[in-house]
Design a protein around this motif. Structure first.
Motif, mmCIF file in Angstrom:
data_model
loop_
_atom_site.group_PDB
_atom_site.id
_atom_site.type_symbol
_atom_site.label_atom_id
_atom_site.label_comp_id
_atom_site.label_asym_id
_atom_site.label_seq_id
_atom_site.Cartn_x
_atom_site.Cartn_y
_atom_site.Cartn_z
ATOM 1 N N ASP A 60 0.888 -1.164 0.000
ATOM 2 C CA ASP A 60 0.000 0.000 0.000
ATOM 3 C C ASP A 60 0.923 1.211 0.000
ATOM 4 O O ASP A 60 1.408 1.646 1.041
ATOM 5 C CB ASP A 60 -0.875 -0.020 1.255
ATOM 6 C CG ASP A 60 -1.846 1.162 1.310
ATOM 7 O OD1 ASP A 60 -1.556 2.199 0.678
ATOM 8 O OD2 ASP A 60 -2.873 1.037 1.994
ATOM 9 N N MET A 61 1.187 1.759 -1.182
ATOM 10 C CA MET A 61 2.205 2.797 -1.308
ATOM 11 C C MET A 61 1.780 4.125 -0.682
ATOM 12 O O MET A 61 2.627 4.915 -0.270
ATOM 13 C CB MET A 61 2.587 3.005 -2.785
ATOM 14 C CG MET A 61 3.389 1.849 -3.387
ATOM 15 S SD MET A 61 4.877 1.387 -2.442
ATOM 16 C CE MET A 61 5.918 2.827 -2.695
ATOM 17 N N VAL A 62 0.472 4.365 -0.630
ATOM 18 C CA VAL A 62 0.000 5.605 -0.005
ATOM 19 C C VAL A 62 0.310 5.574 1.491
ATOM 20 O O VAL A 62 0.900 6.500 2.048
ATOM 21 C CB VAL A 62 -1.526 5.796 -0.245
ATOM 22 C CG1 VAL A 62 -2.034 7.013 0.505
ATOM 23 C CG2 VAL A 62 -1.814 5.917 -1.733
ATOM 24 N N LEU A 63 -0.042 4.453 2.116
ATOM 25 C CA LEU A 63 0.225 4.284 3.541
ATOM 26 C C LEU A 63 1.738 4.271 3.804
ATOM 27 O O LEU A 63 2.224 4.938 4.729
ATOM 28 C CB LEU A 63 -0.414 2.971 4.019
ATOM 29 C CG LEU A 63 -0.355 2.677 5.519
ATOM 30 C CD1 LEU A 63 -1.077 3.747 6.315
ATOM 31 C CD2 LEU A 63 -0.968 1.299 5.810
ATOM 32 N N ALA A 64 2.485 3.533 2.993
ATOM 33 C CA ALA A 64 3.937 3.434 3.172
ATOM 34 C C ALA A 64 4.590 4.809 3.057
ATOM 35 O O ALA A 64 5.452 5.170 3.864
ATOM 36 C CB ALA A 64 4.533 2.487 2.130
ATOM 37 N N THR A 65 4.171 5.578 2.079
ATOM 38 C CA THR A 65 4.753 6.908 1.876
ATOM 39 C C THR A 65 4.473 7.798 3.080
ATOM 40 O O THR A 65 5.369 8.478 3.587
ATOM 41 C CB THR A 65 4.184 7.541 0.587
ATOM 42 O OG1 THR A 65 4.436 6.649 -0.499
ATOM 43 C CG2 THR A 65 4.845 8.880 0.303
#
Ligand SMILES: [Zn+2]
Length: 147
Positions: A60-65
């Motif tokens: 989940d790149m949004v959360l990771a970012t």
């Protein structure tokens, strides 16, 4: 302390332990895991997935970012699935999935030497580790490339 994070692949046959460096990311960042035997009906998405020798992790790149940017001086462009993996923020705990089971017998054989001959034990252990790492590098495992 790092939490033990386990994730089952989509076909359900393999469970892999993950390493989340400094617990910067929460386990929810790893959304899906595909082993080499998982049905290949999903399209590889470079924006959210990283491939390690046929094993694919989806993040989940949004959360990771969001989690990485918190209190860190890092530019948005740097954060990619490869970055999450290669920096150890969310990667295999082992060098590759299944390593521990694969090497167990040989490891036991070398450790058994310890009681008989300390010197030989050390030599064998060091030599074994070097050879193993070289082999993993040749095979193309991501963590071996960085080691
Ligand atoms: Zn699978």
């Amino acid at each position: 302390m790092c939490m033990a994070v386990f994730k089952k692949c989509e076909c359900g046959t393999r469970t892999v332990q993950f390493h989340l460096r400094d617990n910067v990311l929460s386990p929810e960042v790893i959304t899906r895991l595909f082993c080499p035997d998982c049905p290949g009906d999903s399209v590889f998405d470079m924006k959210s997935m990283v491939n390690d020798n046929g094993w694919i992790i989806e993040y989940d790149m949004v959360l990771a970012t969001m989690q990485i940017m918190q209190g860190r001086m890092i530019s948005l462009e740097m954060i990619s699935p490869e970055y999450l993996f290669d920096q150890g923020y969310a990667c295999w705990l082992e060098m590759y999935p299944g390593e521990k089971a694969d090497i167990q017998d040989e490891r036991q054989r070398i450790i058994a030497l310890k009681k008989q001959d300390q010197q030989r034990y050390l030599q064998e252990m060091i030599g074994w580790n070097i050879n193993r790492l070289a082999e993993l590098k040749t095979k193309g495992w991501r963590k071996a490339q960085a080691a």
